[in-house]
Design a protein around this motif. Structure first.
Motif, short mmCIF file in Angstrom:
data_model
loop_
_atom_site.label_atom_id
_atom_site.label_comp_id
_atom_site.label_asym_id
_atom_site.label_seq_id
_atom_site.Cartn_x
_atom_site.Cartn_y
_atom_site.Cartn_z
N PRO A 111 5.97 5.85 2.13
CA PRO A 111 4.97 5.23 1.25
C PRO A 111 3.54 5.67 1.54
N THR A 112 3.29 6.15 2.76
CA THR A 112 1.94 6.59 3.13
C THR A 112 2.02 7.91 3.89
N VAL A 113 0.88 8.60 3.93
CA VAL A 113 0.76 9.82 4.72
C VAL A 113 -0.50 9.73 5.57
N LYS A 114 -0.57 10.56 6.59
CA LYS A 114 -1.75 10.61 7.45
C LYS A 114 -2.89 11.32 6.73
N ARG A 171 -5.39 2.90 12.43
CA ARG A 171 -5.39 4.28 11.92
C ARG A 171 -5.34 4.27 10.39
N LEU A 172 -5.89 5.31 9.81
CA LEU A 172 -5.90 5.41 8.35
C LEU A 172 -4.56 5.91 7.84
N ALA A 173 -4.09 5.30 6.78
CA ALA A 173 -2.88 5.75 6.09
C ALA A 173 -3.20 5.74 4.60
N TRP A 174 -2.79 6.78 3.92
CA TRP A 174 -3.12 6.97 2.51
C TRP A 174 -1.86 6.81 1.69
N ARG A 175 -1.88 5.93 0.68
CA ARG A 175 -0.71 5.66 -0.14
C ARG A 175 -0.35 6.89 -0.99
N VAL A 176 0.90 7.28 -0.91
CA VAL A 176 1.38 8.43 -1.69
C VAL A 176 1.22 8.14 -3.18
N TYR A 177 1.48 6.91 -3.60
CA TYR A 177 1.33 6.56 -5.01
C TYR A 177 -0.11 6.80 -5.47
#
Length: 67
Positions: free
Chosen positions: A14-17, A51-57
């Protein structure tokens, strides 16, 4: 050594770095970190254990890939 990333349509998490999100958005990782600090970017991250996580959606939505 340059990191390799899966094509965005094959990402199943669901998220990426930050490095991966920057790759998909064609931006430098520092640009995304600035977006996170100023809360004024195209997308906003979530924080997981600081830590930052960016939603793939969200990444797909910005790129016009999400329906």
């Amino acid at each position: 050594m340059k990191a390799t990333f899966l094509p965005l349509e094959k990402v199943t998490t669901p998220t990426v770095k930050t490095d991966a999100a920057a790759h998909y958005l064609n931006r430098q990782p520092q640009t995304l970190r600035i977006w996170a600090c100023k809360e004024n970017g195209a997308i906003r991250p979530i924080r997981i254990n600081g830590r930052l996580a960016w939603r793939v959606y969200d990444i797909k939505r910005v790129l016009g890939m999400a329906w």
